[in-house]
Motif scaffolding. Structure first.
Motif, short mmCIF file in Angstrom:
data_model
loop_
_atom_site.label_atom_id
_atom_site.label_comp_id
_atom_site.label_asym_id
_atom_site.label_seq_id
_atom_site.Cartn_x
_atom_site.Cartn_y
_atom_site.Cartn_z
N ARG A 89 -0.01 3.44 4.11
CA ARG A 89 -0.86 3.57 5.30
C ARG A 89 -0.24 4.50 6.35
O ARG A 89 -0.94 5.32 6.94
N ILE A 90 1.07 4.40 6.56
CA ILE A 90 1.70 5.28 7.57
C ILE A 90 1.69 6.73 7.08
O ILE A 90 1.53 7.66 7.87
N VAL A 103 -1.56 8.10 8.02
CA VAL A 103 -1.63 8.41 9.46
C VAL A 103 -0.98 9.77 9.72
O VAL A 103 -1.54 10.62 10.41
N SER A 156 7.83 3.81 9.83
CA SER A 156 7.87 3.03 8.59
C SER A 156 6.59 2.27 8.26
O SER A 156 6.38 1.91 7.12
N GLY A 157 5.73 2.04 9.25
CA GLY A 157 4.59 1.15 8.99
C GLY A 157 5.05 -0.28 9.14
O GLY A 157 4.85 -0.91 10.16
N LYS A 158 5.74 -0.80 8.14
CA LYS A 158 6.26 -2.16 8.21
C LYS A 158 7.49 -2.23 9.11
O LYS A 158 8.30 -1.29 9.12
N GLY A 159 7.63 -3.31 9.83
CA GLY A 159 8.80 -3.48 10.67
C GLY A 159 10.01 -3.93 9.84
O GLY A 159 9.86 -4.42 8.73
N GLY A 160 11.19 -3.75 10.41
CA GLY A 160 12.40 -4.28 9.78
C GLY A 160 12.87 -3.57 8.53
O GLY A 160 13.65 -4.11 7.76
N GLY A 168 3.88 -0.51 12.59
CA GLY A 168 2.42 -0.46 12.66
C GLY A 168 1.88 0.94 12.49
O GLY A 168 2.62 1.87 12.10
N ILE A 169 0.56 1.08 12.74
CA ILE A 169 -0.05 2.41 12.63
C ILE A 169 -0.99 2.69 13.81
O ILE A 169 -1.73 3.64 13.80
N GLY A 170 -0.95 1.83 14.84
CA GLY A 170 -1.92 1.94 15.94
C GLY A 170 -1.47 2.83 17.08
O GLY A 170 -0.65 3.74 16.90
N ILE A 198 -1.12 -9.96 -0.18
CA ILE A 198 -0.24 -9.55 -1.28
C ILE A 198 0.37 -10.82 -1.91
O ILE A 198 0.61 -10.88 -3.11
N LYS A 228 10.24 -8.62 16.91
CA LYS A 228 10.74 -7.62 15.95
C LYS A 228 9.96 -7.70 14.64
O LYS A 228 9.59 -8.77 14.18
N GLY A 229 9.75 -6.55 14.04
CA GLY A 229 9.08 -6.51 12.74
C GLY A 229 10.05 -6.85 11.62
O GLY A 229 11.27 -6.74 11.77
N MET A 242 -7.55 -2.52 10.28
CA MET A 242 -7.93 -1.41 11.14
C MET A 242 -7.96 -0.12 10.31
O MET A 242 -7.08 0.09 9.47
N GLU A 272 -2.97 -3.74 11.58
CA GLU A 272 -2.48 -2.38 11.31
C GLU A 272 -1.85 -2.32 9.93
O GLU A 272 -1.95 -1.33 9.22
N GLU A 273 -1.14 -3.37 9.57
CA GLU A 273 -0.46 -3.43 8.28
C GLU A 273 -0.61 -4.83 7.68
O GLU A 273 0.34 -5.60 7.62
N ALA A 307 4.97 -5.50 0.01
CA ALA A 307 4.42 -5.40 1.36
C ALA A 307 4.79 -4.06 2.00
O ALA A 307 3.94 -3.39 2.59
N HIS A 333 2.86 -1.09 0.49
CA HIS A 333 1.49 -1.08 1.03
C HIS A 333 1.48 -0.43 2.41
O HIS A 333 0.64 0.43 2.71
N ASP A 334 2.44 -0.81 3.25
CA ASP A 334 2.48 -0.28 4.61
C ASP A 334 2.89 1.19 4.64
O ASP A 334 2.41 1.97 5.46
N MET A 335 3.78 1.57 3.74
CA MET A 335 4.22 2.97 3.66
C MET A 335 3.03 3.88 3.35
O MET A 335 2.87 4.94 3.95
#
Lengths: 287, 271
Positions: free
Chosen positions: A197-198, A201, A5-9, A166-168, B41, B9-10, B133, B35-36, A190, A193-195
């Motif tokens: 990036r993933i 990847v 997911s990139g973003k958690g939760g 994350g993406i690391g 925002i 937890k995220g 990153m 990373e994110e 948010a 944005h994270d989606m």
């Protein structure tokens, strides 16, 4: 296949725990620094393996002449006042190399544990990294190897991986070499944005992607933005899941939504059917 | 004063708490979730690049190299492959430890570098620094380390940590005066909160808890805090209004004034 997911939760683990009820695959929790899937799958552990990731440097105070060579050579700032800060040490081996009096040696340390287990849905492998340890990517690789072994032994042709946020490093280890990545998105600025990036990847590692929108009705305008974005990029949207407190209630009871609520379960079931179809197409492409 | 906001937890609300706290007490905000990164925002500053994050990379001089393999044998990351007449580096595996250069008997390795991320700075009401990153890179920790070079010695700094309990989180927490752990009252949130709390204890940093989405789930987090003697600093109730503001990228405390005051009071307690 992997769920990321990139973003958690955003709901990765809720999704994966539901898939467990719908297919006879090997499940692997690769979110090794904050694993949660076992809280729903309630594993009966059949095998337990220590994970020795990185070694750690140790300075023999009796031999040390306090010349400071090690501190100057360490690129990770892991040596201060002739002492090793274990949390920062990578075990790279440079300090023993530069020490003029052989006062530094590398030692094995247990950084985590890999568990193999039976659950009410079948086979499950998960790893737990000790808090504050390095090299979670290597532990992910160990979990995946074990899952692969079990799949081969039992003649199962699918492994479902729950990836970390994350993406690391551990995410790359979770996604690399999979046949399909299901990205769980959420209609917030948010998470979008994270989606993005993933998805990059996954593209970088040549893994095909599909998207599910979770809690789509929290902000329908943002949901439409995700749909537009995916249409432009040619990424299929496999389904939209509404926000519902029953997902949390199911979690509190230690159940997945398939077990907890028929109506919401039906939505996940439909998504799973589309995932299976997609996996079938991938299988054909490969052969 | 350096305050790190972490969670294990995220998606529990780290960025929400970090942003609203920084705005309420006019602190400098550092987005260490490289990373994110999401904090800007909500801040909406016009960000300018202020630094490149570079990692040392070995460069091989094939005129001097005898293909003796000493460098590859030393490398713990399997980042170097020595063939009969060539040397191949896998840059994403290389940690930049510099050991290969030291072990090479023929002085055939020199130091190059490659960029793995960038540092940004901007201001909109408050100052914000952000590390990013590059996509496809595996090592977030050096990006966090670089970002932390910008943390000011005076004034108040709020650090928004990445999720998890691994190396980038430790790098973020290290040297903080206080850790705010944001959790949600669900089994997943509780499970990961306990790991994050253990980590703060291991690093010897005082910690307090913010329970987000209070009212959903169960009371396991509160019970644990009571038993362990951890302070619950704030409870943010589950509210559709807060969730919607979040989805639009609006910090809820700047929209609902009484919350601004609550974040100021939270700082009074820990400061």
């Amino acid at each position: 296949m992997v769920v990321a997911s990139g973003k958690g939760g955003t709901g990765k683990t809720s999704m994966v725990s539901s898939f467990a009820a719908l297919t006879n695959a090997v499940f692997a929790d690769c979110d090794v620094d904050a694993p949660n899937l076992h809280l729903i799958l309630k594993p009966e552990i059949t095998e337990k393996m220590p994970y020795e990731g990185m070694e750690v440097a140790r300075i023999d105070e009796g031999k040390c002449i306090k010349c400071g060579e090690c501190e100057r050579a360490c690129r990770f700032n892991a040596i201060e006042n002739f002492k090793v800060i274990e949390e920062k040490c990578e075990g790279c081996g440079v300090c023993p190399l530069v020490c003029p009096v052989d006062a530094i040696t590398l030692h094995k340390r247990v950084n985590g544990i890999v568990y193999v287990a039976d659950t009410r849905f079948g086979d499950f492998v998960y790893g737990i990294l000790s808090p504050g340890e390095e090299a979670s990517g290597k532990l992910v690789t160990m979990v995946r190897k074990k899952a692969q072994e079990i799949a081969e032994k039992k003649g199962k042709d699918l492994i479902v991986i729950d990836a970390p946020a994350g993406i690391g490093c551990p995410v790359i280890s979770s996604i690399g070499g999979t046949d399909l990545a299901v990205i769980v998105a959420e209609p917030t600025m948010a998470a979008i944005h994270d989606m993005e990036r993933i998805l990059k990847v996954a593209e970088h590692f040549n893994v095909p992607t599909v998207v599910c929108i979770n809690k789509y009705d929290i902000n329908e305008e943002q949901s439409r933005k995700i749909e537009e974005y995916c249409r432009e990029k040619g990424i299929e949207i496999l389904g939209k899941i509404p926000f519902n407190k029953k997902f949390t209630e199911a979690m509190v009871e230690g159940k997945n939504i398939i077990e907890y609520d028929e109506e919401l379960g039906k939505i996940i079931r439909e998504i799973w059917n589309r995932v299976e179809k997609k996996l079938g197409e991938r299988q054909k492409e490969k052969t | 004063m350096i305050i790190t906001v972490a969670s294990g937890k995220g998606g529990t609300g780290k960025t929400t708490v970090a942003v609203n706290l920084a705005l309420a007490i006019e602190a400098t905000l550092y987005d260490c979730d490289v990373e994110e990164p999401n904090a800007n925002i909500f801040i909406k500053a016009d960000l300018q690049k202020v630094d490149d994050v570079k990692l040392m990379n070995p460069v091989f001089d094939l005129q001097k190299c005898t293909f003796c393999k000493k460098c590859a044998e030393f490398c713990k990351y399997n980042a170097i492959a020595v063939l009969s007449s060539d040397v191949i580096l896998f840059p994403e595996l290389c940690s930049g430890c510099g050991g290969c250069k030291i072990v090479c008997p023929y002085d055939a390795i020199s130091e190059g570098s490659r960029s793995i991320g960038e540092i940004y700075h901007g201001k909109n009401g408050i100052e914000i620094y952000q590390g990013v990153m590059n996509v496809g890179e595996a090592r977030a920790t050096p990006v966090v380390a670089k970002l932390k070079e910008y943390v000011k010695k005076d004034g108040i700094s709020v650090l928004d940590a990445p999720p998890g309990n691994g190396c980038p989180v430790i790098e973020t927490m290290h040297g903080s005066d206080f850790v705010i752990l944001v959790t949600e009252p669900t089994p997943f949130g509780f499970h990961d909160f306990k790991i994050a709390y253990e980590l703060a204890k291991k690093l010897d940093i005082p910690a307090g808890v913010v329970i987000n989405r209070y009212g959903v789930g169960d009371d396991s987090v509160e019970k644990y805090c009571r038993d362990e003697g951890v302070d619950v600093l704030m409870k943010i109730p589950y509210s559709r209004e807060i969730a919607e503001l979040y989805s639009k990228g609006i910090p809820f405390a700047s929209h609902i004034p009484e919350w601004r005051k609550k974040f100021q009071e939270l700082y009074e307690v820990i400061g």
